[in-house]
Write a protein that holds these residues in place. Structure first.
Motif, PDB file in Angstrom:
ATOM      1  N   SER A 141       7.473 -16.354  29.529  1.00  0.00           N
ATOM      2  CA  SER A 141       8.252 -16.424  28.297  1.00  0.00           C
ATOM      3  C   SER A 141       8.892 -15.077  27.999  1.00  0.00           C
ATOM      4  O   SER A 141       8.367 -14.028  28.374  1.00  0.00           O
ATOM      5  CB  SER A 141       7.374 -16.833  27.110  1.00  0.00           C
ATOM      6  OG  SER A 141       6.875 -18.140  27.268  1.00  0.00           O
ATOM      7  N   LYS A 154      11.455 -20.056  27.171  1.00  0.00           N
ATOM      8  CA  LYS A 154      10.812 -20.142  28.468  1.00  0.00           C
ATOM      9  C   LYS A 154      11.801 -19.706  29.546  1.00  0.00           C
ATOM     10  O   LYS A 154      12.922 -20.208  29.614  1.00  0.00           O
ATOM     11  CB  LYS A 154      10.336 -21.571  28.738  1.00  0.00           C
ATOM     12  CG  LYS A 154       9.177 -22.022  27.863  1.00  0.00           C
ATOM     13  CD  LYS A 154       7.903 -21.267  28.205  1.00  0.00           C
ATOM     14  CE  LYS A 154       6.718 -21.799  27.417  1.00  0.00           C
ATOM     15  NZ  LYS A 154       5.464 -21.079  27.762  1.00  0.00           N
ATOM     16  N   ARG A 159      13.756 -23.393  27.313  1.00  0.00           N
ATOM     17  CA  ARG A 159      13.283 -24.059  26.100  1.00  0.00           C
ATOM     18  C   ARG A 159      12.952 -23.024  25.024  1.00  0.00           C
ATOM     19  O   ARG A 159      12.225 -22.069  25.260  1.00  0.00           O
ATOM     20  CB  ARG A 159      12.060 -24.913  26.425  1.00  0.00           C
ATOM     21  CG  ARG A 159      11.446 -25.639  25.248  1.00  0.00           C
ATOM     22  CD  ARG A 159      10.559 -26.782  25.729  1.00  0.00           C
ATOM     23  NE  ARG A 159       9.690 -26.373  26.817  1.00  0.00           N
ATOM     24  CZ  ARG A 159       8.450 -25.908  26.641  1.00  0.00           C
ATOM     25  NH1 ARG A 159       7.967 -25.776  25.419  1.00  0.00           N
ATOM     26  NH2 ARG A 159       7.712 -25.579  27.683  1.00  0.00           N
ATOM     27  N   HIS A 196       0.047 -22.577  22.628  1.00  0.00           N
ATOM     28  CA  HIS A 196       1.043 -23.192  23.496  1.00  0.00           C
ATOM     29  C   HIS A 196       0.570 -24.573  23.952  1.00  0.00           C
ATOM     30  O   HIS A 196      -0.530 -24.717  24.490  1.00  0.00           O
ATOM     31  CB  HIS A 196       1.306 -22.305  24.718  1.00  0.00           C
ATOM     32  CG  HIS A 196       1.998 -21.021  24.382  1.00  0.00           C
ATOM     33  ND1 HIS A 196       3.336 -20.809  24.621  1.00  0.00           N
ATOM     34  CD2 HIS A 196       1.534 -19.872  23.811  1.00  0.00           C
ATOM     35  CE1 HIS A 196       3.668 -19.597  24.225  1.00  0.00           C
ATOM     36  NE2 HIS A 196       2.588 -19.007  23.734  1.00  0.00           N
ATOM     37  N   TYR A 197       1.426 -25.557  23.718  1.00  0.00           N
ATOM     38  CA  TYR A 197       1.189 -26.906  24.205  1.00  0.00           C
ATOM     39  C   TYR A 197       2.278 -27.262  25.215  1.00  0.00           C
ATOM     40  O   TYR A 197       3.223 -26.498  25.423  1.00  0.00           O
ATOM     41  CB  TYR A 197       1.181 -27.896  23.042  1.00  0.00           C
ATOM     42  CG  TYR A 197       0.089 -27.631  22.031  1.00  0.00           C
ATOM     43  CD1 TYR A 197      -1.179 -28.168  22.187  1.00  0.00           C
ATOM     44  CD2 TYR A 197       0.329 -26.818  20.918  1.00  0.00           C
ATOM     45  CE1 TYR A 197      -2.189 -27.920  21.260  1.00  0.00           C
ATOM     46  CE2 TYR A 197      -0.667 -26.566  19.987  1.00  0.00           C
ATOM     47  CZ  TYR A 197      -1.920 -27.118  20.167  1.00  0.00           C
ATOM     48  OH  TYR A 197      -2.915 -26.860  19.258  1.00  0.00           O
ATOM     49  N   ARG A 198       2.142 -28.402  25.829  1.00  0.00           N
ATOM     50  CA  ARG A 198       3.092 -28.771  26.877  1.00  0.00           C
ATOM     51  C   ARG A 198       4.514 -28.888  26.335  1.00  0.00           C
ATOM     52  O   ARG A 198       5.480 -28.519  27.007  1.00  0.00           O
ATOM     53  CB  ARG A 198       2.676 -30.092  27.520  1.00  0.00           C
ATOM     54  CG  ARG A 198       3.615 -30.568  28.626  1.00  0.00           C
ATOM     55  CD  ARG A 198       3.102 -31.825  29.289  1.00  0.00           C
ATOM     56  NE  ARG A 198       1.809 -31.594  29.925  1.00  0.00           N
ATOM     57  CZ  ARG A 198       1.127 -32.553  30.554  1.00  0.00           C
ATOM     58  NH1 ARG A 198       1.605 -33.788  30.600  1.00  0.00           N
ATOM     59  NH2 ARG A 198      -0.033 -32.272  31.119  1.00  0.00           N
ATOM     60  N   THR A 199       4.664 -29.389  25.123  1.00  0.00           N
ATOM     61  CA  THR A 199       5.998 -29.658  24.583  1.00  0.00           C
ATOM     62  C   THR A 199       6.409 -28.742  23.445  1.00  0.00           C
ATOM     63  O   THR A 199       7.566 -28.757  23.031  1.00  0.00           O
ATOM     64  CB  THR A 199       6.081 -31.109  24.084  1.00  0.00           C
ATOM     65  OG1 THR A 199       5.073 -31.317  23.080  1.00  0.00           O
ATOM     66  CG2 THR A 199       5.860 -32.078  25.242  1.00  0.00           C
ATOM     67  N   HIS A 200       5.478 -27.945  22.899  1.00  0.00           N
ATOM     68  CA  HIS A 200       5.834 -27.120  21.754  1.00  0.00           C
ATOM     69  C   HIS A 200       4.844 -25.967  21.604  1.00  0.00           C
ATOM     70  O   HIS A 200       3.832 -25.901  22.308  1.00  0.00           O
ATOM     71  CB  HIS A 200       5.861 -27.959  20.470  1.00  0.00           C
ATOM     72  CG  HIS A 200       4.524 -28.499  20.070  1.00  0.00           C
ATOM     73  ND1 HIS A 200       3.920 -29.556  20.714  1.00  0.00           N
ATOM     74  CD2 HIS A 200       3.649 -28.101  19.094  1.00  0.00           C
ATOM     75  CE1 HIS A 200       2.756 -29.812  20.160  1.00  0.00           C
ATOM     76  NE2 HIS A 200       2.563 -28.939  19.179  1.00  0.00           N
TER      77      HIS A 200
END
Length: 413
Positions: A141, A154, A159, A196-200
């Motif tokens: 990141s 990212k 993202r 940190h999660y997979r989508t957000h």
């Protein structure tokens, strides 16, 4: 019947059965943008009387800010146009100072008919860039900070995510990694943590330890992968973390910052921190890491980096590492005067025009991660095969995958 309408940026209004006006505002460049230092928006203003009678009007202009507020840049000017007559200001310039905040603006040119009080307007939009004050890279990141806050992305796919629970404005200094960060705003230090999660990415405000207080914070630093911070406050160095570095838990106290000659940035590891200055190197840390505090002698030190439970530096004696293994087994590349050092995943990295080099128990290798030529760079950070820098063009990234194409437009001058 009287009504206004706009066609392709050219606005018309029927003022009476015998008088018709049209007004047009055009920019000298397509998609105009103003640099962070401020500049000039060059436009052309045109007013035509296509009717059959004389008309008396007042023309004026104003700017609408990103938050909707209005700034009038000039007082109204009175004009008299006979049938078929035109008025053109082909060299009109709007001065945009550096103090204007970042964002999208609209510039409006209007005509007011003094006979029937009708108003006709045309407008163009332009972008104002903000001064970028920091760029940081942590794992995969990157984060950029300007005067309107911090935005991260990212480096793998571009993202975007906001690292703070809400925007922070007028940041004096910031220290940020993938786990969270702290920022100096006025005389206050605000900190947060990230999940940190997979989508957000979720963000939460984080309170400082009760014993950590500030009077005049100036600079702040963070460990690359740990929740360890140090700040320069009124000539003193203050360090804290999630328990290990809180006051009373420090094995060796930091030096007095105001007494150091030409001090460098503070380098922070898992449980220790060091600073380089003209007279040598000072290290301090938590009681769990006393070995890093036992610094070898360095004459004219030029480079310094702190890892997990070890540190490495270069002086007239060459490169030496100390602390726990694997410090004694590291193979350092040749360090040029301007070579930058960082600790990241999975160890120490160096970067210069030769590329990126990882220090390990194997012979050091240069590259292959490189980036475009930088123009007057003032900040650089790198990790895990990615590198980002701040130069005259804004933030520039390079390295693995498609990192060069992930930088948001917000951080391009």
């Amino acid at each position: 019947m009287k009504f206004p309408f706009i066609i392709s940026g050219l606005a018309f209004v029927t003022l009476s059965a015998h008088a018709q006006l049209n007004i047009q505002l055009t920019s000298q460049t397509e998609n105009p943008s103003i640099r962070k230092e401020g500049g000039v928006l060059e436009v052309q203003k045109t007013l035509n009387n296509n009717g059959s009678t004389n008309v008396a009007v007042k023309v004026y202009s104003h700017v609408t800010f990103p938050d909707g507020k209005t700034f009038v840049d000039a007082i109204p000017t009175e004009l008299y146009l006979s049938p078929g007559e035109s008025f053109t200001d082909s060299n009109s310039m709007l001065e945009v100072p550096a103090s204007f905040p970042r964002g999208s603006y609209s510039y409006h040119y209007s005509v007011y008919n003094q006979d029937n009080s009708q108003i006709l307007s045309d407008s163009i939009t332009f972008e104002k860039k903000s001064r970028i004050i920091d760029v940081a890279v942590s794992h995969d990141s990157a984060c950029g900070t300007d005067l309107t806050g911090t935005l991260c992305w990212k480096l793998t796919d571009g993202r975007l995510y906001t690292p703070t629970p809400e925007p922070i404005y007028d940041i004096k200094d910031i220290a940020i990694n993938s786990k969270g960060g702290c920022a100096i705003v006025g005389k206050e230090v605000k900190c947060w943590s990230n999940r940190h999660y997979r989508t957000h990415v979720q963000s939460f405000w984080k309170a400082l330890p009760s014993a950590v207080t500030f009077t005049d914070p100036q600079k702040i630093f963070v460990a690359h992968t740990y929740d360890n911070y140090c700040a320069i406050d009124g000539g003193e160095i203050i360090c804290w973390s999630s328990g290990k570095w809180n006051p009373g838990a420090v094995n060796t106290a930091p030096p007095k910052y105001s007494e150091l000659k030409n001090p460098s940035r503070i380098e922070i590891g898992r449980a220790a921190a060091c600073i380089r200055h003209d007279d040598g190197i000072d290290c301090w840390g938590a009681k769990s890491s006393p070995t890093v505090s036992d610094v070898p002698t360095f004459t004219n030190p030029t480079h310094l980096i702190v890892g997990l439970d070890y540190a490495c530096a270069k002086g007239d004696e060459g490169v030496k590492c100390w602390g726990k293994a694997p410090a004694s087994d590291l193979n350092a590349p040749e360090l040029l005067p301007h070579t930058e050092l960082r600790f990241g995943y999975p160890g120490i990295y160096s970067y210069d025009e030769r590329g990126m080099s990882g220090w390990s128990t194997r012979p050091a290798q240069i590259g292959p991660y490189q980036m475009q030529e930088l123009i007057n760079p003032i900040d650089i950070d790198f990790d895990y095969g990615y590198v980002c820098a701040l130069d005259d063009t804004g933030i520039v990234c390079g390295g693995r995958n498609n990192a060069a194409n992930t930088v948001p437009e917000r951080f391009k001058y």
